[in-house]
Write a protein that holds these residues in place. Structure first.
Motif, PDB file in Angstrom:
ATOM      1  N   ARG A   1       0.840  -1.175   0.069  1.00  0.00           N
ATOM      2  CA  ARG A   1      -0.087  -0.230  -0.068  1.00  0.00           C
ATOM      3  C   ARG A   1       0.921   1.207   0.084  1.00  0.00           C
ATOM      4  NH1 ARG A   1      -5.204  -1.420   0.533  1.00  0.00           N
ATOM      5  NH2 ARG A   1      -5.888  -2.774   1.738  1.00  0.00           N
TER       6      ARG A   1
ATOM      7  N   THR B   1      -6.957  10.298  -4.544  1.00  0.00           N
ATOM      8  CA  THR B   1      -6.724   8.937  -3.616  1.00  0.00           C
ATOM      9  C   THR B   1      -5.921   7.823  -4.431  1.00  0.00           C
ATOM     10  OG1 THR B   1      -7.500   7.930  -1.633  1.00  0.00           O
ATOM     11  CG2 THR B   1      -8.911   7.830  -3.718  1.00  0.00           C
ATOM     12  N   GLU B   2      -6.046   7.995  -5.534  1.00  0.00           N
ATOM     13  CA  GLU B   2      -5.312   6.727  -6.340  1.00  0.00           C
ATOM     14  C   GLU B   2      -4.007   7.481  -7.058  1.00  0.00           C
ATOM     15  OE1 GLU B   2      -6.003   3.484  -6.191  1.00  0.00           O
ATOM     16  OE2 GLU B   2      -4.887   2.781  -8.016  1.00  0.00           O
TER      17      GLU B   2
HETATM   18  C1  DMJ Z   1      -5.710   2.653  -3.518  1.00  0.00           C
HETATM   19  O1  DMJ Z   1      -6.570   2.147  -4.441  1.00  0.00           O
HETATM   20  C2  DMJ Z   1      -6.327   3.970  -3.033  1.00  0.00           C
HETATM   21  O2  DMJ Z   1      -5.150   4.603  -2.293  1.00  0.00           O
HETATM   22  C3  DMJ Z   1      -7.342   3.871  -2.028  1.00  0.00           C
HETATM   23  O3  DMJ Z   1      -7.575   5.143  -1.796  1.00  0.00           O
HETATM   24  C4  DMJ Z   1      -7.191   3.102  -1.028  1.00  0.00           C
HETATM   25  N1  DMJ Z   1      -6.668   1.701  -1.498  1.00  0.00           N
HETATM   26  C5  DMJ Z   1      -5.659   1.533  -2.520  1.00  0.00           C
HETATM   27  C6  DMJ Z   1      -4.275   1.799  -1.686  1.00  0.00           C
HETATM   28  O4  DMJ Z   1      -4.110   1.025  -0.604  1.00  0.00           O
END
Ligand code: DMJ
Length: 592
Positions: A388, A476-477
């Protein structure tokens, strides 16, 4: 233990300590040299290509790479209910789309153009694939929009000659296929899954998590602005209202809601999994679009978190019942490492530094971050780490805000551990257990769109995006989205009424010339909280160390825009210490 027991307080002592620590730091500096920084930048780039090229060789046109098997991964057709795979993988060359803008940001114009053309030639969203609205939004829609914006931009240098906006057309087609998830429910909060060809599946569950329904605004808003079709903006905004209108009296929101009844199924408030990017999108939607309603929601939500969700030490964000505020669980999760990055963007640096320290110490202990870590037992309770990005992302943002070389060394630690423990012949493999460091055969697309991108941008300190002063955010990606001024709403006067006094800073004496996060005594305090006390480090004992630092209240002006945040004075060479901490610092240094 009272602070008073370990407080040398005279100014002279502070001055002497300043001089001492300056010399100490010069002699004992762990700062990364310029040569090493460049090596790390190039290494991060090499790692990206190790993952990307292996995906292209073994995975493409399937969605993901199986790095142990050296093969591609598509939907799990044998088990349509396997949501861990089928929520994300829709048979749309996911990893390629998610990687497009990283290729551009790495300066690989040829690679960017080839990848864009490949997507245009290969991908068609007329697919009998039931996918999760949130995942396809952040990874695919966001990936397409970001690459489109880079491909047409005149200033950044990623413009693709002959590109005719095909990615935007694809994004529009995809957006329309996602619309059936909205509008069917009584609350107007979207259903969590949709079939790209057939719309809302019959009998689909009406239970969705808050982040899933409330983190669509950036991509949907930009899609509306770029296509002049307001539907996307409207449905994403209405979904936010649907969630926020169901907050508790104390402004907390839960984790899972039924989109038909509007009842919270899992009324637990936290900053982590299930809610996480809701907060992120409120703040970033304000930065990108300038709409006051987003910052107002963020402010109220953040105030509630700082009053009821943060634990009394000020380092951890807990799981509490949204109505009663009672503690509901004692674990923290890997996903919540993003929160420090949000705090940086909001200008709350001190709390960002503190929450980041928790994950820093977890990483130091496990060479990764367990999916869930229990604070009571001080043990991981969910042990995998799927590579992550959240911890690296916060590290990157903290470095941008502070220019403290500590964060480069954190990045170096992460990079080295990823190389050592997760690199395999055909890519990077997820960690199955942070206890045994065994691997599993999956490389999620966010490894390339986020984890390695943020590592690269951390070390490429002069990268143009690190000094870009315009309306842009990373989704968020990890996809940069931009908006020109004509699309930004003027600020509303109601913002002037925002009361930031909740976040007042204690009156900390400044100790100039002392570096920085290395010397924060609470680095070791947090280390002890998570039970990581290696032999070579001094034990924090009850007699000499301040084990219960106060919750620092910081003065922040949340209404600041990103450009203003970037203009903050870097804190390189400066450590803010209140007097009690000086006592601890003193003892720590001399006991080594
Ligand atoms: C990603 O797809 C994005 O960061 C999302 O906000 C949370 N999950 C994953 C990364 O952990």
């Amino acid at each position: 233990m009272k602070y008073g027991q370990c407080v040398p307080s005279s100014r002279m002592l502070i001055t002497v300590l300043s001089i001492f620590f300056t010399l100490f730091h010069i002699v004992w500096s762990k700062d990364i040299t310029e040569k090493r920084r460049i090596e790390l930048r190039d290494k991060a780039k090499e790692m990206f290509y190790h993952g990307f090229n292996n995906y292209m060789t073994h995975g493409f046109p399937l969605d993901e790479l199986n790095p142990l098997n050296c093969s591609g991964r598509g939907r799990d057709k044998k088990d349509p209910n396997n949501i861990h795979v089928n929520d994300v993988l829709g048979e749309y060359t996911l990893t390629l789309i998610d990687s497009l803008d990283t290729l551009a940001l790495l300066g690989d114009q040829k690679g960017f153009e080839e990848a864009v053309n490949l997507v245009i030639q290969t991908v068609d969203f007329d697919l009998d694939s039931k996918v999760q609205l949130f995942e396809v939004n952040i990874r695919v829609l966001g990936g397409l929009l970001s690459a489109h914006q880079l491909a047409i931009d005149e200033k950044l240098g990623y413009k693709i000659q002959g590109y005719k906006g095909e990615l935007l057309d694809m994004a529009y087609d995809l957006g329309i296929r996602l619309l059936p998830a909205f509008g069917h429910s009584r609350t107007r909060i979207p259903y969590p899954r949709v079939n790209l060809r057939y719309g809302l599946p019959k009998g689909e569950t009406s239970e969705t998590c808050t982040a899933g329904a409330g983190s669509l605004m950036l991509e949907f808003g930009v899609l509306s602005k770029l296509t002049n079709d307001s539907r996307f903006d409207e449905v994403a905004r209405t979904a936010i209202h649907g969630l926020w209108n169901r907050r508790s009296k104390s402004n907390l929101i839960g984790n899972v809601i039924d989109v038909e009844s509007g009842k919270w199924i899992h009324p637990i408030a936290s900053t982590g999994a299930g809610v996480d990017s809701f907060y992120e999108y409120m703040l970033k939607s304000y930065v990108l679009f300038g709409d006051a309603e987003f910052i107002q929601i963020y402010q109220q939500a953040y105030k509630a978190i700082m009053e009821q969700v943060v634990d009394k030490s000020g380092y951890f964000y807990l799981n509490v019942n949204m109505y009663s505020g009672e503690l509901a669980a004692t674990w923290i999760d890997s996903l919540s490492a993003y929160f420090a990055g949000v705090q940086v963007l909001a200008g709350d640096l001190e709390n960002a530094i503190k929450s980041h320290l928790v994950f820093y110490n977890l990483w130091r202990k496990y060479h990764a971050i367990p999916e869930r870590f229990d604070l009571n037992s001080k043990k991981p309770v969910v042990v995998h780490y799927p590579l992550r990005p959240e911890f690296v992302e916060s590290t990157y943002l903290l470095y941008q805000a502070t220019k403290d070389p500590f964060y480069l060394t954190v990045g170096e630690m992460v990079l080295n551990d990823l190389e050592k423990y997760t690199r395999v012949e055909c890519g990077f493999a997820s960690v199955k257990s942070v206890i045994t460091m065994t691997l599993e055969d999956r490389m999620e697309s966010f490894v390339l769109s986020e984890t390695l991108k943020y590592l690269y941008l951390l070390f490429d300190t002069d990268h143009q995006i690190n000094s870009l002063d315009s309306n842009f955010v990373f989704t968020t990606e990890g996809h940069p989205l931009f908006l020109s001024s004509e699309h930004v709403s003027p600020p509303r006067s109601s913002l002037k009424n925002f009361d930031s006094s909740l976040y007042t800073c204690p009156n900390l004496p400044k100790l100039p010339l002392i570096s920085s996060t290395y010397f924060r005594p609470d680095t070791e305090f947090v280390r002890s909280i998570i039970g990581h006390i290696p032999k070579e480090w001094p034990t924090l004992d009850e007699m000499g160390w301040c084990l219960d630092p106060r919750l620092t209240k910081d003065k922040i002006d949340i209404s600041r825009q990103r450009s203003e945040i970037k203009a903050r004075q870097p804190t390189k060479g400066i450590i803010d210490l209140d007097e009690p901490r000086i006592g601890k610092l003193w003892k720590w240094v001399f006991s080594r």
